[in-house]
Design a protein around this motif. Structure first.
Motif, PDB file in Angstrom:
ATOM      1  N   SER A 162       0.914  -1.301   0.006  1.00  0.00           N
ATOM      2  CA  SER A 162      -0.029   0.224  -0.025  1.00  0.00           C
ATOM      3  C   SER A 162       0.778   1.213   0.214  1.00  0.00           C
ATOM      4  O   SER A 162       1.966   1.229   0.565  1.00  0.00           O
ATOM      5  CB  SER A 162      -0.878   0.028   1.288  1.00  0.00           C
ATOM      6  OG  SER A 162      -1.690   1.251   1.392  1.00  0.00           O
ATOM      7  N   ALA A 163       0.611   2.370  -0.542  1.00  0.00           N
ATOM      8  CA  ALA A 163       1.234   3.464  -0.640  1.00  0.00           C
ATOM      9  C   ALA A 163       1.467   4.227   0.403  1.00  0.00           C
ATOM     10  O   ALA A 163       2.329   4.889   0.796  1.00  0.00           O
ATOM     11  CB  ALA A 163       0.659   4.329  -1.761  1.00  0.00           C
ATOM     12  N   GLY A 164       0.210   4.030   1.184  1.00  0.00           N
ATOM     13  CA  GLY A 164       0.299   4.768   2.376  1.00  0.00           C
ATOM     14  C   GLY A 164       0.159   6.101   2.704  1.00  0.00           C
ATOM     15  O   GLY A 164      -0.587   6.674   3.688  1.00  0.00           O
ATOM     16  N   ASP A 165       0.019   6.915   1.705  1.00  0.00           N
ATOM     17  CA  ASP A 165      -0.506   8.268   1.722  1.00  0.00           C
ATOM     18  C   ASP A 165      -1.056   8.687   0.191  1.00  0.00           C
ATOM     19  O   ASP A 165      -0.305   8.638  -0.763  1.00  0.00           O
ATOM     20  CB  ASP A 165       0.567   9.152   2.043  1.00  0.00           C
ATOM     21  CG  ASP A 165       1.805   9.202   1.163  1.00  0.00           C
ATOM     22  OD1 ASP A 165       2.041   8.107   0.062  1.00  0.00           O
ATOM     23  OD2 ASP A 165       2.638  10.293   1.045  1.00  0.00           O
ATOM     24  N   GLU A 166      -2.418   8.832   0.179  1.00  0.00           N
ATOM     25  CA  GLU A 166      -3.136   9.198  -1.210  1.00  0.00           C
ATOM     26  C   GLU A 166      -2.301  10.500  -1.794  1.00  0.00           C
ATOM     27  O   GLU A 166      -2.846  11.372  -1.118  1.00  0.00           O
ATOM     28  CB  GLU A 166      -4.423   9.111  -0.903  1.00  0.00           C
ATOM     29  CG  GLU A 166      -5.097   7.885  -0.944  1.00  0.00           C
ATOM     30  CD  GLU A 166      -4.957   7.042  -1.815  1.00  0.00           C
ATOM     31  OE1 GLU A 166      -5.005   7.641  -2.949  1.00  0.00           O
ATOM     32  OE2 GLU A 166      -5.009   5.864  -1.843  1.00  0.00           O
ATOM     33  N   GLY A 167      -1.974  10.544  -2.923  1.00  0.00           N
ATOM     34  CA  GLY A 167      -1.484  11.501  -3.525  1.00  0.00           C
ATOM     35  C   GLY A 167      -0.116  12.048  -2.975  1.00  0.00           C
ATOM     36  O   GLY A 167       0.330  13.252  -3.497  1.00  0.00           O
ATOM     37  N   GLY A 168       0.364  11.562  -2.059  1.00  0.00           N
ATOM     38  CA  GLY A 168       1.812  12.095  -1.241  1.00  0.00           C
ATOM     39  C   GLY A 168       2.902  11.681  -2.158  1.00  0.00           C
ATOM     40  O   GLY A 168       2.860  10.826  -3.271  1.00  0.00           O
ATOM     41  N   LEU A 169       3.823  11.897  -1.745  1.00  0.00           N
ATOM     42  CA  LEU A 169       5.404  11.258  -2.121  1.00  0.00           C
ATOM     43  C   LEU A 169       5.468   9.989  -2.277  1.00  0.00           C
ATOM     44  O   LEU A 169       5.884   9.284  -3.158  1.00  0.00           O
ATOM     45  CB  LEU A 169       6.470  12.141  -1.527  1.00  0.00           C
ATOM     46  CG  LEU A 169       6.680  13.670  -1.333  1.00  0.00           C
ATOM     47  CD1 LEU A 169       7.941  13.959  -0.690  1.00  0.00           C
ATOM     48  CD2 LEU A 169       7.034  13.984  -2.945  1.00  0.00           C
ATOM     49  N   MET A 170       4.980   9.369  -1.272  1.00  0.00           N
ATOM     50  CA  MET A 170       5.326   7.729  -1.252  1.00  0.00           C
ATOM     51  C   MET A 170       4.525   7.344  -2.324  1.00  0.00           C
ATOM     52  O   MET A 170       4.556   6.229  -3.067  1.00  0.00           O
ATOM     53  CB  MET A 170       4.784   7.026   0.347  1.00  0.00           C
ATOM     54  CG  MET A 170       5.813   7.326   1.341  1.00  0.00           C
ATOM     55  SD  MET A 170       5.401   6.290   2.884  1.00  0.00           S
ATOM     56  CE  MET A 170       4.030   7.519   3.401  1.00  0.00           C
ATOM     57  N   ALA A 171       3.035   7.755  -2.450  1.00  0.00           N
ATOM     58  CA  ALA A 171       2.093   6.974  -3.507  1.00  0.00           C
ATOM     59  C   ALA A 171       2.621   7.669  -4.938  1.00  0.00           C
ATOM     60  O   ALA A 171       2.677   6.638  -5.874  1.00  0.00           O
ATOM     61  CB  ALA A 171       0.951   8.022  -3.372  1.00  0.00           C
ATOM     62  N   GLY A 173       6.004   7.916  -5.866  1.00  0.00           N
ATOM     63  CA  GLY A 173       6.933   6.890  -6.056  1.00  0.00           C
ATOM     64  C   GLY A 173       6.714   5.725  -6.303  1.00  0.00           C
ATOM     65  O   GLY A 173       7.300   4.961  -7.107  1.00  0.00           O
ATOM     66  N   LEU A 174       5.618   4.991  -5.343  1.00  0.00           N
ATOM     67  CA  LEU A 174       5.291   3.651  -5.995  1.00  0.00           C
ATOM     68  C   LEU A 174       4.481   3.621  -6.991  1.00  0.00           C
ATOM     69  O   LEU A 174       4.777   2.544  -7.654  1.00  0.00           O
ATOM     70  CB  LEU A 174       4.394   3.293  -4.686  1.00  0.00           C
ATOM     71  CG  LEU A 174       3.781   1.890  -4.591  1.00  0.00           C
ATOM     72  CD1 LEU A 174       4.904   0.842  -4.578  1.00  0.00           C
ATOM     73  CD2 LEU A 174       2.752   1.478  -3.294  1.00  0.00           C
ATOM     74  N   GLU A 175       3.797   4.579  -7.452  1.00  0.00           N
ATOM     75  CA  GLU A 175       2.971   4.639  -8.765  1.00  0.00           C
ATOM     76  C   GLU A 175       4.162   4.556  -9.855  1.00  0.00           C
ATOM     77  O   GLU A 175       3.793   3.680 -10.847  1.00  0.00           O
ATOM     78  CB  GLU A 175       2.233   5.778  -8.866  1.00  0.00           C
ATOM     79  CG  GLU A 175       1.374   5.894 -10.195  1.00  0.00           C
ATOM     80  CD  GLU A 175       0.477   6.913 -10.262  1.00  0.00           C
ATOM     81  OE1 GLU A 175      -0.178   7.315 -11.276  1.00  0.00           O
ATOM     82  OE2 GLU A 175       0.317   7.822  -9.284  1.00  0.00           O
TER      83      GLU A 175
END
Length: 351
Positions: A162-171, A173-175
């Motif tokens: 799971s990205a962990g943060d919708e629309g954030g840096l983690m999301a 990067g994972l995308e």
């Protein structure tokens, strides 16, 4: 995070292997060479120009058994998965079977480790005596058994992501990593295809149907990732179609061998493989076969394969990736019944 990336993550598990092996090596010194071989070497102490290698202080054959288990675990993951986030993306519907297989291999590895630990002093002593010039050096540089025990490890993890943060840096990067999954998959297929070309198809004037097995394994692997991009499943269908119109028995020779070589050559290039997948999604597998490979043998699949051509074309891929540009009619020379070896840079079907 884009919806298609979320849907992809929902359909995969991330498997990582936690395997460590004991290498059995120590740094080689000039004193070792003087003691064992009466050779004096003035080594550059700064290591800017020259440094000696390593000396083996434990039997390599004994350690190879452990390495074989680690290799089997890697192959089990690679055979159905694609490189992803330092591990392997595994289609969700294949995860449980893989977990069972890895557990069997872990048990085997730990059993070999226990046997090695029980015989460690004897193995060390035997190896030293087999190399009398180096016996004192081997025994003097032996690893403590507790260190060896801590070094050898066989384990694995399987998790959902799971990205962990919708629309954030983690999301974000994972995308981007999810967006590279198709490329990773096709690169894996390309490596396996290049190996098949080098080991089984080059410089041959005929092969047995055993050459089909790696290609069928590739098709199964591609089918498992059809959710990433429909062109992946379309490419799998093309592989099965090419094999299905081969003679049901006997050696594969002549035009059939040329088509087998051509298919494998296409798969060894991710770009060309995606061209074929794109064409199939836009039309029909049999039509693309005729265009790329010439006139088919017979549109009847051998019972051993049981892979008839699909009756309907695949839907056009929405996908993470832009459609690959066009495809030209093959213009290569006719196959001659002799060993076939195109030049390394050859574009097999001129597209």
């Amino acid at each position: 995070m884009a919806q298609i990336a979320k849907q992809t993550l929902d359909k995969i598990c991330l498997f990582t292997l936690n395997c460590r092996l004991f290498h059995g090596n120590r740094k080689l010194s000039s004193a070792d060479l003087q003691s064992a071989l009466n050779v004096t070497i003035d080594v550059d102490k700064t290591k800017q120009v020259m440094a000696l290698g390593v000396k083996r202080v434990f039997d390599k054959a004994e350690l190879a058994k452990l390495g074989a288990v680690k290799g089997a675990m890697q192959r089990a993951c690679s055979s159905i998965g694609a490189p992803f986030l330092g591990g392997f993306a595994i289609p969700d519907h294949k995860a449980q079977d893989l977990a069972k297989e890895l557990n069997v291999l872990v048990t085997r590895g730990l059993s070999l480790k226990a046997d090695l630990m029980a015989r460690y002093p004897q193995i060390l002593d035997k190896f030293a005596k087999q190399n009398p010039r180096w016996e004192a050096i081997i025994k003097g540089n032996a690893f403590d058994i507790a260190y060896v025990d801590a070094q050898i490890q066989f384990d694995w993890d399987g998790v959902r992501i799971s990205a962990g943060d919708e629309g954030g840096l983690m999301a974000k990067g994972l995308e981007s990593k999810v967006g590279g999954l198709l490329g990773n998959l096709l690169n894996d297929i390309a490596k396996a295809s290049s190996k098949l070309l080098d080991e089984s198809l080059k410089n041959r004037d005929g092969v047995t149907r055993k050459a089909f097995r790696p290609l069928l394994a590739m098709a199964d692997k591609l089918d498992g990732f059809n959710f990433v991009d429909p062109r992946v499943g379309a490419l799998a269908s093309m592989i099965r179609h090419v094999l299905s119109v081969m003679p049901p028995e006997g050696r594969i020779e002549g035009a059939d061998l040329r088509n087998l070589y051509g298919l494998t050559s296409i798969l060894s290039s991710p770009d060309q493989a995606l061209v074929i997948g794109t064409k199939v999604t836009e039309s029909d597998v049999a039509m693309v076969y005729d265009e790329a490979f010439g006139q088919p043998y017979k549109a009847v699949a051998p019972k051993a394969l049981a892979v008839p051509a699909p009756s309907q074309p695949f839907p056009k891929a929405p996908g993470l990736f832009e459609a690959t540009p066009g495809f030209e009619q093959p213009r290569g020379p006719a196959f001659q019944p002799v060993a076939y070896t195109p030049p390394p840079a050859a574009n097999f079907f001129n597209f």
